[in-house]
Design a protein around this motif. Sequence first.
Motif, PDB file in Angstrom:
ATOM      1  N   TRP A  91       0.823  -1.211   0.000  1.00 40.64           N
ATOM      2  CA  TRP A  91       0.000   0.000   0.000  1.00 40.64           C
ATOM      3  C   TRP A  91       0.861   1.267   0.000  1.00 40.64           C
ATOM      4  CZ3 TRP A  91      -4.482   1.756  -1.302  1.00 40.64           C
ATOM      5  CH2 TRP A  91      -4.922   2.994  -0.832  1.00 40.64           C
ATOM      6  N   LEU A  92       1.891   1.273   0.826  1.00 37.63           N
ATOM      7  CA  LEU A  92       2.748   2.458   0.916  1.00 37.63           C
ATOM      8  C   LEU A  92       3.487   2.733  -0.401  1.00 37.63           C
ATOM      9  CD1 LEU A  92       4.252   2.022   4.509  1.00 37.63           C
ATOM     10  CD2 LEU A  92       2.454   3.606   3.770  1.00 37.63           C
ATOM     11  N   ASN A  93       3.733   1.662  -1.157  1.00 42.32           N
ATOM     12  CA  ASN A  93       4.423   1.807  -2.442  1.00 42.32           C
ATOM     13  C   ASN A  93       3.457   1.561  -3.609  1.00 42.32           C
ATOM     14  OD1 ASN A  93       7.373   2.096  -1.573  1.00 42.32           O
ATOM     15  ND2 ASN A  93       6.733   0.272  -0.473  1.00 42.32           N
ATOM     16  N   ARG A  94       2.183   1.881  -3.395  1.00 38.58           N
ATOM     17  CA  ARG A  94       1.147   1.547  -4.370  1.00 38.58           C
ATOM     18  C   ARG A  94       1.363   2.177  -5.749  1.00 38.58           C
ATOM     19  NH1 ARG A  94      -0.676   4.694  -0.376  1.00 38.58           N
ATOM     20  NH2 ARG A  94      -1.624   6.735  -0.822  1.00 38.58           N
ATOM     21  N   ARG A  95       2.029   3.314  -5.810  1.00 42.08           N
ATOM     22  CA  ARG A  95       2.257   3.941  -7.121  1.00 42.08           C
ATOM     23  C   ARG A  95       3.094   3.045  -8.034  1.00 42.08           C
ATOM     24  NH1 ARG A  95       1.865   8.377  -3.767  1.00 42.08           N
ATOM     25  NH2 ARG A  95       0.397   9.973  -4.475  1.00 42.08           N
ATOM     26  N   ASP A  96       3.920   2.182  -7.440  1.00 39.15           N
ATOM     27  CA  ASP A  96       4.736   1.251  -8.244  1.00 39.15           C
ATOM     28  C   ASP A  96       3.870   0.263  -9.016  1.00 39.15           C
ATOM     29  OD1 ASP A  96       6.912   2.508  -7.142  1.00 39.15           O
ATOM     30  OD2 ASP A  96       7.380   0.894  -5.721  1.00 39.15           O
ATOM     31  N   LEU A  97       2.649   0.030  -8.534  1.00 35.13           N
ATOM     32  CA  LEU A  97       1.781  -0.970  -9.155  1.00 35.13           C
ATOM     33  C   LEU A  97       1.371  -0.590 -10.580  1.00 35.13           C
ATOM     34  CD1 LEU A  97      -0.569  -1.867  -6.160  1.00 35.13           C
ATOM     35  CD2 LEU A  97       1.410  -3.141  -6.997  1.00 35.13           C
ATOM     36  N   ALA A  98       1.464   0.685 -10.901  1.00 34.92           N
ATOM     37  CA  ALA A  98       1.095   1.132 -12.247  1.00 34.92           C
ATOM     38  C   ALA A  98       1.997   0.520 -13.309  1.00 34.92           C
ATOM     39  CB  ALA A  98       1.150   2.662 -12.319  1.00 34.92           C
ATOM     40  N   THR A  99       3.199   0.112 -12.916  1.00 33.92           N
ATOM     41  CA  THR A  99       4.152  -0.435 -13.893  1.00 33.92           C
ATOM     42  C   THR A  99       4.379  -1.936 -13.701  1.00 33.92           C
ATOM     43  OG1 THR A  99       6.030   0.131 -12.453  1.00 33.92           O
ATOM     44  CG2 THR A  99       5.345   1.775 -14.094  1.00 33.92           C
ATOM     45  N   VAL A 100       3.608  -2.558 -12.808  1.00 29.61           N
ATOM     46  CA  VAL A 100       3.778  -3.992 -12.540  1.00 29.61           C
ATOM     47  C   VAL A 100       3.065  -4.812 -13.617  1.00 29.61           C
ATOM     48  CG1 VAL A 100       3.154  -5.861 -10.959  1.00 29.61           C
ATOM     49  CG2 VAL A 100       4.108  -3.729 -10.072  1.00 29.61           C
ATOM     50  N   GLY A 101       3.794  -5.782 -14.189  1.00 32.00           N
ATOM     51  CA  GLY A 101       3.212  -6.634 -15.213  1.00 32.00           C
ATOM     52  C   GLY A 101       2.346  -7.732 -14.619  1.00 32.00           C
ATOM     53  N   LYS A 102       2.918  -8.513 -13.692  1.00 29.66           N
ATOM     54  CA  LYS A 102       2.179  -9.596 -13.037  1.00 29.66           C
ATOM     55  C   LYS A 102       2.241  -9.392 -11.533  1.00 29.66           C
ATOM     56  CE  LYS A 102       1.685 -13.660 -14.212  1.00 29.66           C
ATOM     57  NZ  LYS A 102       1.832 -15.126 -14.365  1.00 29.66           N
ATOM     58  N   PHE A 103       1.098  -9.174 -10.944  1.00 27.74           N
ATOM     59  CA  PHE A 103       1.069  -8.858  -9.522  1.00 27.74           C
ATOM     60  C   PHE A 103       1.528 -10.019  -8.650  1.00 27.74           C
ATOM     61  CE2 PHE A 103      -1.149  -8.614  -5.400  1.00 27.74           C
ATOM     62  CZ  PHE A 103      -0.534  -7.476  -4.908  1.00 27.74           C
ATOM     63  N   ASP A 104       1.158 -11.252  -9.025  1.00 24.94           N
ATOM     64  CA  ASP A 104       1.520 -12.368  -8.149  1.00 24.94           C
ATOM     65  C   ASP A 104       3.038 -12.505  -8.017  1.00 24.94           C
ATOM     66  OD1 ASP A 104       1.866 -13.229 -10.730  1.00 24.94           O
ATOM     67  OD2 ASP A 104       0.828 -15.136 -10.471  1.00 24.94           O
ATOM     68  N   GLY A 105       3.773 -12.343  -9.121  1.00 28.20           N
ATOM     69  CA  GLY A 105       5.237 -12.398  -9.059  1.00 28.20           C
ATOM     70  C   GLY A 105       5.809 -11.262  -8.229  1.00 28.20           C
ATOM     71  N   TYR A 106       5.253 -10.078  -8.415  1.00 27.86           N
ATOM     72  CA  TYR A 106       5.676  -8.887  -7.664  1.00 27.86           C
ATOM     73  C   TYR A 106       5.438  -9.083  -6.165  1.00 27.86           C
ATOM     74  CZ  TYR A 106       5.393  -3.971  -6.069  1.00 27.86           C
ATOM     75  OH  TYR A 106       5.553  -2.784  -5.398  1.00 27.86           O
ATOM     76  N   LEU A 107       4.255  -9.555  -5.826  1.00 32.55           N
ATOM     77  CA  LEU A 107       3.892  -9.758  -4.422  1.00 32.55           C
ATOM     78  C   LEU A 107       4.761 -10.816  -3.765  1.00 32.55           C
ATOM     79  CD1 LEU A 107       2.038  -9.440  -1.938  1.00 32.55           C
ATOM     80  CD2 LEU A 107       0.483 -11.069  -3.009  1.00 32.55           C
ATOM     81  N   PHE A 108       4.964 -11.947  -4.454  1.00 35.34           N
ATOM     82  CA  PHE A 108       5.714 -13.031  -3.834  1.00 35.34           C
ATOM     83  C   PHE A 108       7.191 -12.672  -3.661  1.00 35.34           C
ATOM     84  CE2 PHE A 108       1.956 -15.549  -4.825  1.00 35.34           C
ATOM     85  CZ  PHE A 108       1.820 -16.266  -3.652  1.00 35.34           C
ATOM     86  N   THR A 109       7.720 -11.831  -4.543  1.00 35.42           N
ATOM     87  CA  THR A 109       9.100 -11.364  -4.366  1.00 35.42           C
ATOM     88  C   THR A 109       9.210 -10.513  -3.110  1.00 35.42           C
ATOM     89  OG1 THR A 109       9.568 -11.398  -6.738  1.00 35.42           O
ATOM     90  CG2 THR A 109      10.978 -10.001  -5.372  1.00 35.42           C
ATOM     91  N   ILE A 110       8.281  -9.587  -2.944  1.00 32.05           N
ATOM     92  CA  ILE A 110       8.273  -8.735  -1.748  1.00 32.05           C
ATOM     93  C   ILE A 110       8.051  -9.587  -0.497  1.00 32.05           C
ATOM     94  CG2 ILE A 110       6.935  -6.963  -0.523  1.00 32.05           C
ATOM     95  CD1 ILE A 110       6.538  -5.564  -3.175  1.00 32.05           C
ATOM     96  N   ALA A 111       7.116 -10.530  -0.590  1.00 31.56           N
ATOM     97  CA  ALA A 111       6.809 -11.389   0.558  1.00 31.56           C
ATOM     98  C   ALA A 111       8.018 -12.222   0.947  1.00 31.56           C
ATOM     99  CB  ALA A 111       5.626 -12.292   0.232  1.00 31.56           C
ATOM    100  N   ARG A 112       8.652 -12.862  -0.026  1.00 33.62           N
ATOM    101  CA  ARG A 112       9.820 -13.711   0.252  1.00 33.62           C
ATOM    102  C   ARG A 112      10.917 -12.909   0.938  1.00 33.62           C
ATOM    103  NH1 ARG A 112      12.560 -14.933  -4.972  1.00 33.62           N
ATOM    104  NH2 ARG A 112      13.296 -12.822  -4.546  1.00 33.62           N
ATOM    105  N   ASN A 113      11.242 -11.751   0.372  1.00 37.66           N
ATOM    106  CA  ASN A 113      12.322 -10.931   0.939  1.00 37.66           C
ATOM    107  C   ASN A 113      11.983 -10.469   2.351  1.00 37.66           C
ATOM    108  OD1 ASN A 113      13.734 -11.226  -1.441  1.00 37.66           O
ATOM    109  ND2 ASN A 113      13.083  -9.263  -2.283  1.00 37.66           N
ATOM    110  N   HIS A 114      10.739 -10.047   2.555  1.00 34.76           N
ATOM    111  CA  HIS A 114      10.347  -9.549   3.881  1.00 34.76           C
ATOM    112  C   HIS A 114      10.356 -10.675   4.910  1.00 34.76           C
ATOM    113  CE1 HIS A 114       8.471  -6.948   6.819  1.00 34.76           C
ATOM    114  NE2 HIS A 114       7.610  -7.916   7.093  1.00 34.76           N
TER     115      HIS A 114
END
Length: 198
Positions: free
Chosen positions: A61-84
Amino acid sequence: MIAAQHDNEKDLLLQVANGSELAFRQLFDAYWNKIFQVARMLSKSNVLAEELVQDIFLKIWLNRRDLATVGKFDGYLFTIARNHIYNELRKKTREQAFVEHLEQHFLESYSLPEQLLILKETTELIHQAVEILPEQQRAVYKLSRNEGLDYNTIAEKLGISRSTVKNHMTQALKTLRLYLSNHAGELVLAAILIKEIK
């Protein structure tokens, strides 16, 4: 799945990027359980898993503006989730109570003959991973993990600076984590996390 069509997902991401809380709630509801299951598997704690998932979606949510350029959300989310999740669990290994919690879990979970075989195979994987390290990194790793020497003693023994020892150890652990993540599952991750407390 959020929607059957890629265009629908892209539209939803654009809505979130523009600040739509309703669209964000749709993303949250669609993916919360998947991320929670991963977090619970790695942390062995429902409470901690819930905290981790909340933090992950807060980051989204805090970085929601980045979502405008995200191709596949599931890959984006799981990368953030894994790292966190990995970062938070590494921090947790510095808390003795959490280390004991992990150790107890694996002692209870891997006590049957078949499970002990998994543990044995995991240990062998770690040895294989150590052997692929560059010579200096391997020497530092073995002196630290096998002989229990601190960085100052290792530096003196090898004739290098303490900071060089630390750098070698950091690189060695990074290589080991990558190797093990490609060859094994949660048991290996827990073993590495526990080892990093030193």
